[in-house]
Motif scaffolding. Structure first.
Motif, mmCIF file in Angstrom:
data_model
loop_
_atom_site.group_PDB
_atom_site.id
_atom_site.type_symbol
_atom_site.label_atom_id
_atom_site.label_comp_id
_atom_site.label_asym_id
_atom_site.label_seq_id
_atom_site.Cartn_x
_atom_site.Cartn_y
_atom_site.Cartn_z
ATOM 1 N N LYS A 105 0.824 -1.201 0.000
ATOM 2 C CA LYS A 105 0.000 0.000 0.000
ATOM 3 C C LYS A 105 0.861 1.255 0.000
ATOM 4 C CE LYS A 105 -3.693 2.612 1.023
ATOM 5 N NZ LYS A 105 -4.908 2.732 0.232
ATOM 6 N N TYR A 106 0.553 2.188 -0.889
ATOM 7 C CA TYR A 106 1.318 3.428 -0.995
ATOM 8 C C TYR A 106 0.800 4.453 0.009
ATOM 9 C CZ TYR A 106 3.055 7.834 -2.924
ATOM 10 O OH TYR A 106 3.648 9.060 -3.080
ATOM 11 N N THR A 107 1.689 4.982 0.819
ATOM 12 C CA THR A 107 1.359 6.057 1.748
ATOM 13 C C THR A 107 2.179 7.271 1.356
ATOM 14 O OG1 THR A 107 0.970 4.479 3.534
ATOM 15 C CG2 THR A 107 1.340 6.768 4.159
ATOM 16 N N PRO A 108 1.528 8.371 0.974
ATOM 17 C CA PRO A 108 2.285 9.559 0.574
ATOM 18 C C PRO A 108 3.190 10.042 1.698
ATOM 19 C CG PRO A 108 -0.029 9.767 -0.024
ATOM 20 C CD PRO A 108 0.082 8.552 0.849
ATOM 21 N N PRO A 109 4.352 10.545 1.357
ATOM 22 C CA PRO A 109 5.305 10.979 2.388
ATOM 23 C C PRO A 109 4.779 12.080 3.288
ATOM 24 C CG PRO A 109 6.371 10.797 0.252
ATOM 25 C CD PRO A 109 4.902 10.646 0.010
ATOM 26 N N ASP A 110 3.826 12.898 2.800
ATOM 27 C CA ASP A 110 3.344 14.015 3.616
ATOM 28 C C ASP A 110 2.358 13.566 4.689
ATOM 29 O OD1 ASP A 110 0.874 15.266 1.177
ATOM 30 O OD2 ASP A 110 1.162 13.313 2.136
ATOM 31 N N GLY A 111 2.062 12.257 4.746
ATOM 32 C CA GLY A 111 1.190 11.751 5.800
ATOM 33 C C GLY A 111 -0.270 11.976 5.539
ATOM 34 N N ALA A 112 -0.638 12.198 4.289
ATOM 35 C CA ALA A 112 -2.051 12.386 3.967
ATOM 36 C C ALA A 112 -2.861 11.172 4.385
ATOM 37 C CB ALA A 112 -2.204 12.632 2.462
ATOM 38 N N LYS A 113 -4.095 11.416 4.801
ATOM 39 C CA LYS A 113 -4.949 10.339 5.275
ATOM 40 C C LYS A 113 -5.334 9.398 4.136
ATOM 41 C CE LYS A 113 -5.165 11.737 9.524
ATOM 42 N NZ LYS A 113 -4.558 10.945 10.595
ATOM 43 N N THR A 114 -5.390 8.130 4.459
ATOM 44 C CA THR A 114 -5.804 7.125 3.485
ATOM 45 C C THR A 114 -7.283 6.837 3.655
ATOM 46 O OG1 THR A 114 -3.638 6.126 3.589
ATOM 47 C CG2 THR A 114 -5.396 4.790 2.639
ATOM 48 N N PRO A 115 -8.080 6.913 2.598
ATOM 49 C CA PRO A 115 -9.507 6.629 2.738
ATOM 50 C C PRO A 115 -9.730 5.241 3.314
ATOM 51 C CG PRO A 115 -9.016 7.532 0.580
ATOM 52 C CD PRO A 115 -7.710 7.232 1.239
ATOM 53 N N ARG A 116 -10.752 5.149 4.142
ATOM 54 C CA ARG A 116 -11.058 3.871 4.768
ATOM 55 C C ARG A 116 -11.916 3.023 3.860
ATOM 56 N NH1 ARG A 116 -13.766 3.012 10.765
ATOM 57 N NH2 ARG A 116 -13.612 0.754 10.807
ATOM 58 N N ILE B 234 3.066 2.228 7.547
ATOM 59 C CA ILE B 234 4.134 3.129 7.977
ATOM 60 C C ILE B 234 5.053 3.452 6.805
ATOM 61 C CG2 ILE B 234 4.029 2.238 10.344
ATOM 62 C CD1 ILE B 234 6.639 0.700 9.740
ATOM 63 N N GLN B 235 5.709 4.590 6.902
ATOM 64 C CA GLN B 235 6.571 5.040 5.807
ATOM 65 C C GLN B 235 7.686 4.055 5.489
ATOM 66 O OE1 GLN B 235 7.218 7.642 3.445
ATOM 67 N NE2 GLN B 235 5.001 7.634 3.669
ATOM 68 N N ALA B 236 8.281 3.469 6.520
ATOM 69 C CA ALA B 236 9.395 2.547 6.286
ATOM 70 C C ALA B 236 8.969 1.368 5.433
ATOM 71 C CB ALA B 236 9.948 2.051 7.628
ATOM 72 N N LEU B 237 7.735 0.909 5.601
ATOM 73 C CA LEU B 237 7.231 -0.205 4.797
ATOM 74 C C LEU B 237 6.776 0.283 3.431
ATOM 75 C CD1 LEU B 237 6.438 -3.151 4.461
ATOM 76 C CD2 LEU B 237 4.319 -2.681 5.727
ATOM 77 N N SER B 238 6.057 1.396 3.401
ATOM 78 C CA SER B 238 5.563 1.916 2.132
ATOM 79 C C SER B 238 6.697 2.231 1.161
ATOM 80 C CB SER B 238 4.725 3.184 2.378
ATOM 81 O OG SER B 238 4.266 3.731 1.168
ATOM 82 N N LYS B 239 7.830 2.696 1.698
ATOM 83 C CA LYS B 239 8.957 3.072 0.831
ATOM 84 C C LYS B 239 9.567 1.883 0.098
ATOM 85 C CE LYS B 239 11.443 5.348 3.835
ATOM 86 N NZ LYS B 239 12.525 6.205 4.410
ATOM 87 N N LEU B 240 9.295 0.658 0.572
ATOM 88 C CA LEU B 240 9.812 -0.513 -0.137
ATOM 89 C C LEU B 240 9.090 -0.745 -1.462
ATOM 90 C CD1 LEU B 240 10.308 -3.064 2.802
ATOM 91 C CD2 LEU B 240 12.020 -1.609 1.700
ATOM 92 N N GLY B 241 7.900 -0.186 -1.602
ATOM 93 C CA GLY B 241 7.151 -0.321 -2.857
ATOM 94 C C GLY B 241 7.600 0.718 -3.864
ATOM 95 N N ILE B 242 8.696 0.480 -4.514
ATOM 96 C CA ILE B 242 9.298 1.493 -5.391
ATOM 97 C C ILE B 242 8.612 1.534 -6.757
ATOM 98 C CG2 ILE B 242 11.432 2.172 -6.565
ATOM 99 C CD1 ILE B 242 12.936 0.946 -4.148
ATOM 100 N N TYR B 243 8.496 0.395 -7.406
ATOM 101 C CA TYR B 243 7.859 0.347 -8.724
ATOM 102 C C TYR B 243 6.487 -0.317 -8.679
ATOM 103 C CZ TYR B 243 12.550 1.466 -10.381
ATOM 104 O OH TYR B 243 13.760 2.076 -10.602
ATOM 105 N N THR B 244 6.081 -0.788 -7.510
ATOM 106 C CA THR B 244 4.789 -1.476 -7.371
ATOM 107 C C THR B 244 4.064 -0.917 -6.155
ATOM 108 O OG1 THR B 244 6.079 -3.238 -6.292
ATOM 109 C CG2 THR B 244 5.352 -3.628 -8.556
ATOM 110 N N ARG B 245 3.563 0.302 -6.305
ATOM 111 C CA ARG B 245 2.866 0.992 -5.217
ATOM 112 C C ARG B 245 1.373 0.676 -5.291
ATOM 113 N NH1 ARG B 245 5.678 7.004 -5.724
ATOM 114 N NH2 ARG B 245 7.609 6.504 -4.589
ATOM 115 N N GLY B 246 0.902 -0.046 -4.300
ATOM 116 C CA GLY B 246 -0.510 -0.404 -4.294
ATOM 117 C C GLY B 246 -1.384 0.801 -4.014
#
Length: 794
Positions: A440-451, A496-508
């Protein structure tokens, strides 16, 4: 069973008559040179592949080559195999074929070339190569047998050059993919296992799925404490564990549609499984402490006076350096002592994340064990990139543990963090030996993810949604309804950002529509269920097809497929979807088509030309959607005439459970899988979940009669199976299935099969190598004659 002979002995026994040498007609110099170059290139490729194995996988490759089962699903049938023996019926047919084209018991060189071109429809390079391989300029019967049994002359042609071109961006490939990879059986109560990942990866899978949950021990069906004393202490300290388990089982039962259970005849069996599990849980409630040999009966341990503190509050004592792989800790004990006071211990049990199918009775496996299996076997069958699709249900602390485990176990395989977001997708060739994390992609600015609404029990999830999670601690997947009622509604948390950043070319990215802003982000990937894809295709077929030319999309089986049945992957490949995830633990038509698509490849197949974008694609301009041709006109469609004459078979495997060959009454059924009428126009297809639970058959089918009993049937004098004027055929996306079934009362059991992509199905007299009902390699073959004609649609 009919007598079988080796090819050379059979030829010697059958050969008769004088051999008259004549002046040979040699192939053209250009054809010979091309054949020699092709052979040299093949040898160079083989040598390179053998010498470029990385240090991290050399040991695994050596040991795994001995352990790997010869099971299909991701391309096994593409391996070169020669027919080693021939039975009497097949020998008789081959002698008749040879005599029909022979002159004075021999084929002159010009006659041989004519047979290869006009009957076998081999090209000039193939003819030159086959003449060289058979060595003799004039062919006697022995030369003919040598030719017909070669690995390179069977019904399945080698993958075309484009299938081995890995220089296009990722969105231009179909990728061999697995759904709920951890499961070994059905979606409700089967076990999870790291060996399931080994199985899929060694069979050629290049995209796997991992559902990750908090490592909470209270809800674990299979976790075992390091000692019986610890187990007893845990049970005494948590008296409501049994009640929670009972509520979990009841909750699962209530949420499974009664009508579905009735159709599948699983209701009674499931009830029995649930009761048995409850009994097992009851036995686990108060385990007896282990009695040391020769000692007095042990007393029940006294529970601690204080509750273990959360990790953040536990004081950490200095410790010596440890193995870096253990710093996350499968069970960490953090203690503190004060020099002037009596020692006070505060133990904290921290269990690593686990993998299972949430809200079901499936058993778990350690997330680390899964990661180890991916590292060991990910690059044995192929060095092309592995995509790991993460479905994350963990709290922040456990996500940190996931990151640490992946960085430890996949060192050297993870991509480095880029300095800026990628503006295009890389090529498979650029990513050899790499693991791409889809998360799952989480924007770096911490924007809320729709539920998103909760996932239904037993249902598949797109893996890209952050789940409602506690701020600290864990939330087991089977928490009872009463417990939920006492607590306020939890807010949707994000990755979390540390996990989201692993999705470099495959951002869910959560799918809302093809017009959402993220739909033009080069590195996004949408995940939709099979029925959701069909709904989108019905409403916006052009936009769906255009999206999939430029960007990645994944689809997965409906949550109603409790028995782990599969969708028809060809329907979704024809919509340009790259990642069509299947249940590899089940054998049905879907897995057979997957084998047909990826046979002999590295798990990546280049799409047909009209399905591709530029090799190095930049961001899609806003107006491009209206300019792109839809599925209906993107590639050329043909009308096909196909004839399959089944001559004989040998060494057929028996259907599962059968032991007596004399009771086996085999026949051959041929199915052609092509585009359904109206599919290109966006009309609904038959690929949705079948009401009767049976696998989908091909759109066109025909069968032979069952000639006689046994494993070496002769189909002589039976009429050919004809498929005339089949419309809407795209050869690279159409398939022919050969099914050997037992003619019996009721449902005819499957004994053997093969699946060949239409553009790789060869004309002429050919052997079809068969796999058994479980996809395992066999020595069984069919001798057939194939005639195929494709006429462009005007």
């Amino acid at each position: 069973m009919a007598e079988s002979k080796t090819v050379d002995k059979a030829a010697a026994a059958a050969a008769s008559g004088p051999v008259t040498p004549v002046a040979p007609v040699t192939p053209t110099a250009a054809a010979t040179a091309a054949a020699t170059a092709a052979a040299a290139a093949a040898a160079a490729t083989t040598t390179a592949a053998a010498t470029t194995t990385t240090t991290t996988t050399t040991t695994a490759a050596t040991s795994s080559s001995q352990l790997a089962a010869h099971q299909a699903g991701g391309g096994l049938s593409g391996e070169a195999r020669r027919v080693k023996t021939l039975n009497a019926a097949i020998l008789a047919h081959l002698h008749k074929i040879y005599d029909t084209h022979a002159k004075v018991h021999q084929w002159h060189a010009d006659g041989t070339a004519t047979f290869l071109r006009d009957i076998q429809h081999d090209g000039d390079i193939e003819v030159a190569r086959e003449l060289v391989l058979c060595k003799e300029k004039d062919w006697d019967f022995n030369s003919f047998l040598h030719y017909i049994t070669l690995p390179t002359t069977n019904a399945l042609a080698h993958p075309p050059d484009q299938d081995r071109d890995y220089s296009w961006s990722l969105s231009n490939y179909f990728i061999s993919s697995s759904h709920n990879t951890y499961l070994t059986g059905n979606q409700l109560s089967s076990s999870s296992s790291a060996s399931a990942y080994k199985n899929v990866l060694l069979r050629g899978g290049r995209c796997i799925e991992i559902d990750v949950w908090d490592g909470d021990e209270s809800e674990s069906d299979t976790s075992i404490s390091s000692s019986d004393e610890e187990a007893a202490a845990a049970a005494a300290h948590q008296p409501d564990v049994y009640d929670k388990r009972k509520k979990r089982v009841t909750k699962v039962k209530k949420k499974i549609p009664t009508a579905l259970l009735g159709k599948m005849a699983l209701g009674e069996k499931l009830e029995q499984k649930l009761v048995k599990k409850l009994e097992n849980y009851a036995e686990k409630k108060k385990p007896e402490p282990k009695k040391p040999h020769g000692s007095e009966p042990a007393t029940s341990p006294t529970p601690p006076a204080t509750t273990p503190a959360p990790m953040a509050e536990a004081p950490v004592a200095a410790a010596p350096a440890a193995d870096p792989r253990s710093h996350v800790g499968k069970k960490a004990s953090i203690s503190s002592s004060h020099s002037s006071h009596s020692s006070t211990r505060r133990a904290l049990s921290f269990k690593e994340p686990r993998v299972l199918h949430g809200h079901t009775l499936t058993k778990e496996v350690s997330f680390r064990d899964v990661c180890v299996a991916v590292r060991k076997y990910g690059f044995v069958a192929s060095d092309l990139p592995v995509i790991v699709s993460l479905e994350v249900h963990c709290c922040a602390e456990q996500q940190e543990a996931m990151v640490a485990i992946m960085e430890q176990e996949w060192v050297g395989h993870l991509l480095p963090e880029p300095k800026e977001d990628a503006q295009s997708l890389p090529t498979p060739g650029d990513l050899r030996g790499k693991i791409l994390v889809k998360v799952k992609y989480t924007p770096p600015d911490g924007a809320k993810t729709p539920r998103k609404p909760p996932t239904p029990p037993g249902g598949a999830s797109d893996g890209d949604e952050a789940r409602p999670l506690p701020a600290t601690g864990t939330s087991p997947p089977g928490a009872g309804a009463a417990s939920s009622a006492k607590k306020p509604a939890k807010k949707a948390s994000k990755i979390i950002q540390a996990l989201s950043k692993l999705g470099i070319y495959t951002r869910g990215v959560s799918f809302k529509s093809l017009a959402q802003p993220e739909a033009t982000m080069p590195t996004h990937i949408f995940s939709l269920s099979e029925n959701s894809v069909l709904e989108v295709h019905e409403k916006t077929p052009r936009e769906l097809f255009n999206h999939n030319r430029h960007f990645l999309m994944r689809t997965y089986p409906s949550g109603l497929r409790i028995r782990s049945s599969n969708l028809d992957p060809a329907v979704f490949w024809r919509k340009g979807i790259q990642v069509v995830a299947l249940n590899w633990q089940n054998w049905d038509g879907g897995m057979m088509l997957n084998e047909g698509m990826f046979a002999g490849t590295g798990g990546y197949v280049l799409k047909p030309e009209g399905y591709r974008t530029d090799k190095k694609f930049a961001a899609l301009p806003p107006s491009a959607a209206s300019e792109t041709a839809p599925q209906a006109t993107a590639v050329e469609h043909y009308t096909m005439d196909l004839t399959v004459e089944v001559l004989a078979a040998q060494s057929l495997p028996l259907p599962p459970g059968d032991r007596k060959a004399h009771s086996f009454h085999p026949y051959v059924k041929v199915e052609v899988h092509v585009e359904e009428p109206g599919e290109r126009a966006g009309q609904p297809t038959k690929s949705s979940v079948p009401a009767d639970g049976k696998e989908k058959e091909g759109e066109y089918k025909a069968r032979t009669k069952a000639p006689q009993r046994g494993i070496d049937p002769d189909f002589a004098s039976q009429p050919p199976l004809r498929f005339d004027h089949v419309p809407g055929v795209v050869p690279a996306l159409s398939f022919v299935r050969f099914l050997v079934r037992d003619d019996e009362y009721g449902r005819d059991s499957l004994a053997a099969w093969a699946c060949v992509r239409l553009d790789r199905l060869r004309d002429g007299y050919r052997f079809v190598h068969l796999l058994d009902a479980q996809g395992m390699e066999t020595e069984a073959v069919l001798l057939v004659r194939i005639a195929k004609k494709l006429s462009p649609v005007v």
